[in-house]
Every structure is written in structure tokens, then in C-alpha cells.
Design a protein around this motif. Sequence first.
Motif, PDB file in Angstrom:
ATOM      1  N   PRO A  38      77.008  35.384  64.161  1.00  0.00           N
ATOM      2  CA  PRO A  38      77.855  34.660  63.346  1.00  0.00           C
ATOM      3  C   PRO A  38      77.458  33.264  62.977  1.00  0.00           C
ATOM      4  CG  PRO A  38      79.020  35.345  65.523  1.00  0.00           C
ATOM      5  CD  PRO A  38      77.502  35.684  65.561  1.00  0.00           C
ATOM      6  N   MET A  39      77.569  33.154  61.458  1.00  0.00           N
ATOM      7  CA  MET A  39      77.261  31.738  60.853  1.00  0.00           C
ATOM      8  C   MET A  39      78.020  31.833  59.340  1.00  0.00           C
ATOM      9  SD  MET A  39      73.289  33.114  59.654  1.00  0.00           S
ATOM     10  CE  MET A  39      72.920  33.592  61.214  1.00  0.00           C
ATOM     11  N   THR A  40      77.995  30.442  59.055  1.00  0.00           N
ATOM     12  CA  THR A  40      78.772  30.417  57.678  1.00  0.00           C
ATOM     13  C   THR A  40      77.494  30.852  56.620  1.00  0.00           C
ATOM     14  OG1 THR A  40      77.483  27.959  57.513  1.00  0.00           O
ATOM     15  CG2 THR A  40      79.634  28.404  58.509  1.00  0.00           C
ATOM     16  N   ARG A  41      78.154  30.761  55.356  1.00  0.00           N
ATOM     17  CA  ARG A  41      77.490  31.240  54.331  1.00  0.00           C
ATOM     18  C   ARG A  41      76.491  30.361  53.970  1.00  0.00           C
ATOM     19  NH1 ARG A  41      79.193  34.843  49.935  1.00  0.00           N
ATOM     20  NH2 ARG A  41      77.820  34.486  47.993  1.00  0.00           N
ATOM     21  N   SER A  42      76.627  28.964  54.138  1.00  0.00           N
ATOM     22  CA  SER A  42      75.412  28.110  53.801  1.00  0.00           C
ATOM     23  C   SER A  42      74.177  28.279  54.763  1.00  0.00           C
ATOM     24  CB  SER A  42      75.989  26.676  53.937  1.00  0.00           C
ATOM     25  OG  SER A  42      76.617  26.367  55.131  1.00  0.00           O
ATOM     26  N   GLU A  43      74.779  28.745  56.087  1.00  0.00           N
ATOM     27  CA  GLU A  43      73.833  28.917  57.368  1.00  0.00           C
ATOM     28  C   GLU A  43      72.827  30.266  57.080  1.00  0.00           C
ATOM     29  OE1 GLU A  43      75.739  26.886  61.200  1.00  0.00           O
ATOM     30  OE2 GLU A  43      76.478  28.930  60.643  1.00  0.00           O
ATOM     31  N   MET A  44      73.544  31.154  56.383  1.00  0.00           N
ATOM     32  CA  MET A  44      72.998  32.336  56.032  1.00  0.00           C
ATOM     33  C   MET A  44      71.792  31.942  54.911  1.00  0.00           C
ATOM     34  SD  MET A  44      75.769  35.201  55.772  1.00  0.00           S
ATOM     35  CE  MET A  44      76.780  35.715  57.078  1.00  0.00           C
ATOM     36  N   LYS A  45      72.205  31.529  54.054  1.00  0.00           N
ATOM     37  CA  LYS A  45      71.381  30.982  52.966  1.00  0.00           C
ATOM     38  C   LYS A  45      70.029  30.316  53.468  1.00  0.00           C
ATOM     39  CE  LYS A  45      70.942  28.548  48.406  1.00  0.00           C
ATOM     40  NZ  LYS A  45      69.991  27.747  48.730  1.00  0.00           N
ATOM     41  N   SER A  46      70.391  29.249  54.158  1.00  0.00           N
ATOM     42  CA  SER A  46      69.308  28.298  54.960  1.00  0.00           C
ATOM     43  C   SER A  46      68.314  29.266  55.875  1.00  0.00           C
ATOM     44  CB  SER A  46      70.064  27.438  55.759  1.00  0.00           C
ATOM     45  OG  SER A  46      68.941  26.609  56.275  1.00  0.00           O
ATOM     46  N   ARG A  47      68.829  30.130  56.699  1.00  0.00           N
ATOM     47  CA  ARG A  47      68.220  30.828  57.702  1.00  0.00           C
ATOM     48  C   ARG A  47      67.582  32.068  57.174  1.00  0.00           C
ATOM     49  NH1 ARG A  47      71.455  30.300  63.394  1.00  0.00           N
ATOM     50  NH2 ARG A  47      71.906  27.794  63.210  1.00  0.00           N
ATOM     51  N   HIS A  48      68.232  32.726  56.329  1.00  0.00           N
ATOM     52  CA  HIS A  48      67.471  33.918  55.766  1.00  0.00           C
ATOM     53  C   HIS A  48      66.710  33.759  54.399  1.00  0.00           C
ATOM     54  CE1 HIS A  48      69.484  36.251  58.990  1.00  0.00           C
ATOM     55  NE2 HIS A  48      70.512  35.776  58.630  1.00  0.00           N
ATOM     56  N   ILE A  49      67.643  33.310  53.311  1.00  0.00           N
ATOM     57  CA  ILE A  49      66.870  33.248  52.123  1.00  0.00           C
ATOM     58  C   ILE A  49      65.758  31.984  52.003  1.00  0.00           C
ATOM     59  CG2 ILE A  49      67.443  32.573  49.593  1.00  0.00           C
ATOM     60  CD1 ILE A  49      70.254  34.125  49.975  1.00  0.00           C
ATOM     61  N   ASP A  50      66.405  30.741  52.414  1.00  0.00           N
ATOM     62  CA  ASP A  50      65.396  29.757  52.194  1.00  0.00           C
ATOM     63  C   ASP A  50      64.346  29.683  53.005  1.00  0.00           C
ATOM     64  OD1 ASP A  50      67.068  28.576  50.322  1.00  0.00           O
ATOM     65  OD2 ASP A  50      68.127  27.101  51.735  1.00  0.00           O
ATOM     66  N   ASP A  51      64.306  30.174  54.147  1.00  0.00           N
ATOM     67  CA  ASP A  51      63.236  30.365  55.375  1.00  0.00           C
ATOM     68  C   ASP A  51      62.409  31.547  54.578  1.00  0.00           C
ATOM     69  OD1 ASP A  51      64.246  28.468  56.657  1.00  0.00           O
ATOM     70  OD2 ASP A  51      64.616  29.906  58.556  1.00  0.00           O
ATOM     71  N   SER A  52      62.840  32.527  53.837  1.00  0.00           N
ATOM     72  CA  SER A  52      62.020  33.446  53.299  1.00  0.00           C
ATOM     73  C   SER A  52      61.272  33.083  52.209  1.00  0.00           C
ATOM     74  CB  SER A  52      62.771  34.782  53.250  1.00  0.00           C
ATOM     75  OG  SER A  52      63.529  35.432  53.953  1.00  0.00           O
ATOM     76  N   LEU A  53      62.008  32.443  51.337  1.00  0.00           N
ATOM     77  CA  LEU A  53      61.217  31.864  50.006  1.00  0.00           C
ATOM     78  C   LEU A  53      59.933  30.647  50.504  1.00  0.00           C
ATOM     79  CD1 LEU A  53      64.286  31.414  47.751  1.00  0.00           C
ATOM     80  CD2 LEU A  53      62.859  33.140  47.722  1.00  0.00           C
ATOM     81  N   ALA A  54      60.215  30.285  51.502  1.00  0.00           N
ATOM     82  CA  ALA A  54      59.252  29.356  52.086  1.00  0.00           C
ATOM     83  C   ALA A  54      58.116  29.857  52.403  1.00  0.00           C
ATOM     84  CB  ALA A  54      59.615  28.556  53.269  1.00  0.00           C
ATOM     85  N   LEU A  55      58.012  31.305  52.333  1.00  0.00           N
ATOM     86  CA  LEU A  55      56.542  31.822  52.530  1.00  0.00           C
ATOM     87  C   LEU A  55      55.860  32.346  51.344  1.00  0.00           C
ATOM     88  CD1 LEU A  55      57.999  34.513  55.196  1.00  0.00           C
ATOM     89  CD2 LEU A  55      56.598  32.463  55.783  1.00  0.00           C
ATOM     90  N   LEU A  56      56.547  32.049  50.148  1.00  0.00           N
ATOM     91  CA  LEU A  56      56.074  32.607  48.972  1.00  0.00           C
ATOM     92  C   LEU A  56      54.691  32.130  48.543  1.00  0.00           C
ATOM     93  CD1 LEU A  56      58.957  33.018  46.511  1.00  0.00           C
ATOM     94  CD2 LEU A  56      57.666  34.600  47.251  1.00  0.00           C
ATOM     95  N   PRO A  57      54.286  30.568  48.801  1.00  0.00           N
ATOM     96  CA  PRO A  57      53.183  30.001  48.280  1.00  0.00           C
ATOM     97  C   PRO A  57      51.907  30.681  49.058  1.00  0.00           C
ATOM     98  CG  PRO A  57      54.720  28.168  48.596  1.00  0.00           C
ATOM     99  CD  PRO A  57      55.355  29.487  49.179  1.00  0.00           C
ATOM    100  N   SER A  58      52.208  31.065  50.494  1.00  0.00           N
ATOM    101  CA  SER A  58      51.172  31.525  51.407  1.00  0.00           C
ATOM    102  C   SER A  58      51.023  32.932  50.836  1.00  0.00           C
ATOM    103  CB  SER A  58      51.481  31.718  52.819  1.00  0.00           C
ATOM    104  OG  SER A  58      51.839  30.222  53.060  1.00  0.00           O
ATOM    105  N   LEU A  59      52.134  33.627  50.438  1.00  0.00           N
ATOM    106  CA  LEU A  59      52.131  35.200  50.031  1.00  0.00           C
ATOM    107  C   LEU A  59      51.222  35.058  48.534  1.00  0.00           C
ATOM    108  CD1 LEU A  59      55.495  36.248  50.874  1.00  0.00           C
ATOM    109  CD2 LEU A  59      53.537  37.196  51.821  1.00  0.00           C
ATOM    110  N   ASP A  60      51.575  34.379  47.870  1.00  0.00           N
ATOM    111  CA  ASP A  60      50.795  34.250  46.463  1.00  0.00           C
ATOM    112  C   ASP A  60      49.362  34.071  46.740  1.00  0.00           C
ATOM    113  OD1 ASP A  60      53.000  34.529  45.064  1.00  0.00           O
ATOM    114  OD2 ASP A  60      53.301  32.402  44.695  1.00  0.00           O
ATOM    115  N   SER A  61      49.092  33.305  47.564  1.00  0.00           N
ATOM    116  CA  SER A  61      47.517  33.225  47.962  1.00  0.00           C
ATOM    117  C   SER A  61      46.976  34.148  48.393  1.00  0.00           C
ATOM    118  CB  SER A  61      47.373  31.758  48.972  1.00  0.00           C
ATOM    119  OG  SER A  61      46.047  31.356  49.175  1.00  0.00           O
ATOM    120  N   ALA A  62      47.493  34.827  49.568  1.00  0.00           N
ATOM    121  CA  ALA A  62      47.047  35.992  50.070  1.00  0.00           C
ATOM    122  C   ALA A  62      46.973  37.255  48.919  1.00  0.00           C
ATOM    123  CB  ALA A  62      48.050  36.434  51.307  1.00  0.00           C
ATOM    124  N   MET A  63      47.794  37.286  48.312  1.00  0.00           N
ATOM    125  CA  MET A  63      47.915  38.478  47.238  1.00  0.00           C
ATOM    126  C   MET A  63      46.676  38.402  46.121  1.00  0.00           C
ATOM    127  SD  MET A  63      49.312  41.186  46.354  1.00  0.00           S
ATOM    128  CE  MET A  63      51.099  41.428  47.079  1.00  0.00           C
TER     129      MET A  63
END
Length: 351
Positions: free
Chosen positions: A88-113
Amino acid sequence: MMVRFRPHARAREFHAREFRPRELRALCSSSSSPSPSSSSSTSSSQSTACGGAISRSGSSSSASSSMCFESYLDVLEEWNARIALTAPMTRSEMKSRHIDDSLALLPSLDSAMASMTSTRNNDNDNGGETNFGLVIDVGSGTGMPGLAIAAERPTWRVTLLESIGKKCAFMEAAAEAMGLDNVRVVCARAEDAAAPPKPEPKLSKRKAKAIAREQDKQAQDGSDGAESNETAQGHPNAHREAYDVCVARAVAAMPTLAEITLPFVRVGGALVAAKGPRASAEQEVSVASRAIAELGGDVDGVRILDVASYTGNAGADGTREQLTCVVVNKISSSNSKYPRRAGMPNKRPIV
């Protein structure tokens, strides 16, 4: 309808369960799963958001991405109210824990790709696409980080691997609501999806002579017999060593994770694993060196990178620790003994 693609140009089809539209409707109409129809209708005006403007870097525009993620949160809230996909979590918590944490991986993924993309473009194996790349998200759960990656990198092709049927059905509904056409969902255990090809059966002398006579006959008739030989030998697993990058988030400790993820990665590709603060990530990596080596990873080249995301709970001093990701480059093929049968990597990790 979801666009389904081969995970590798030379790969055969893998016979794991993939949810087709008819199966998805049946799952969604069952008493244990909420219907995605209302969420699809509420997001109909946004259904092509992720297929909109794409920047020169190959990423979608910020406006279209925002619409995509709002659609994702709409579907997640509706499904989560009935079948508890997340805590259970609020919408803002969902955005932070799922979306924002996932987007934080993009620079590393870009480099690996980057290196794998360059190789594919030079080989002309991408049909003219400039930022083409193959990514698999192992243990995708509610679709993150795979869906976020697909939304932000529309020219990448993303496979979401998950073993729980209801979560697979949710990811199909979420991808449809987000308007993503570069995503597919595979419902299977990682140990099964990445299993090495089965060895050729041992033939009796009589059977071997019969096959030899058949090959001689085909040679005399002008046929090379390639199709029959291929059928007799069986097909290699279509997912094994078929992806440029494997990403995993909140799946397992590094010794176990290396065994169930590195077999998916092509030689020259990389594993990008989201991890906690640096101290804990370093400890995991230190005990995973044998597993990484057995699975073809570069032990000496393992990198622990800081990402633009922080722990959800503050420490005793009121601060939150910065999260990291572990990047493992693959320099040789994985040992054919791995992964072991389902459950064994977690029960008896390679240490």
C-alpha cells in the motif's frame, strides 16, 4: 494489439507462455483479476502517448512520457486495489519508488547499450533503426523498470520476463494503456527461459546408420537436408544470449542474480542490476565473483555506479542514502551448466 518481435535475429521461437489478447481478456474477466477495460478507456486519449515525438537521442519527449506514466499509475492503482500487486502506498510514492527509481537507471543503461548498438548498426541488422537495442527485464513484477525504459527509449525493444500470471496480465494491460509497441511480456521462470539447449540424444548404431542413409539420399537428390538435421538436433533456446542488456531491480542478491540474468546477455553486452546503498552493493559483489566468472562476466571490470535516486526511509541522522547499480560486462559465453533448475540458484547460490 502488442507487437511481438524475435529477441534475436538468429533465434528460434521460445515456447514459453506469452499472453495473447484472447488469454488476456480471459484473465482480466476472471473474479481474481480486475478488468482493464475501464483503465483502457480512461487512457484512450493517451494510448499513443509513448509513440509520439522522439528526440534526436532516441528518447521520447518529456510531455508524452509524463502522459505515459500517468496512464501507468492509473492502471496500477485500479489493479492494485483488487489484487495487491504492490505494498500500500500513495500515488506520489508509487511514482517515486517505481517510476523515478527506474528512470534513474537510464544513464547506466545508455552507456551499457552504446557499444552493442554500434555493433548492430555496423552489421546492418536493424532494418535502418539508429538506436536499436534489445533489452530484457528479468523479474519485472509490475513492469518496472522495463516499461519506463520502453517509454523513454522507443527504438529499444524490451522484453518483460515474469513468472506470475496475474502480474504478466497486468503488464500487458499497462503497456497497452501506455501505447507502447516496443514491449512484449513473457510469462516464464528465468531459469527456464535461459536454459541451455538440450544435448543431442544418443543414437543407437542402427538409428545412426538410418540417418546417414537418409542424408546420402538427400545429397543425391540435391537437397542439403538442413531442415531435417535441425529438427533432429532440436532448437536452441531463443532467449539465451540473445539480448544486448539485461536489467533487474529488486530480484535477488548478486550471486543468485548473476546466475539467472547473465545467460540472457550476449557476449559484449552487460547486466545492469539496481542495488541499494554503495556499502551493501560492494558486499554483494564481493561474494559474487565466482558466480560472475562462471556465467561469463568480467569480474575485474565490475562497476558500482551511483544513480540519481535515494532510499525511501531516512537514517538516524535524517538523511537518505544514495542508491547504486551494478554493471557487469559479459566477456565470454555462460557455462552450459547454468542456470540450474528452477529454485536452485536461490537455494544454493554460487559462492
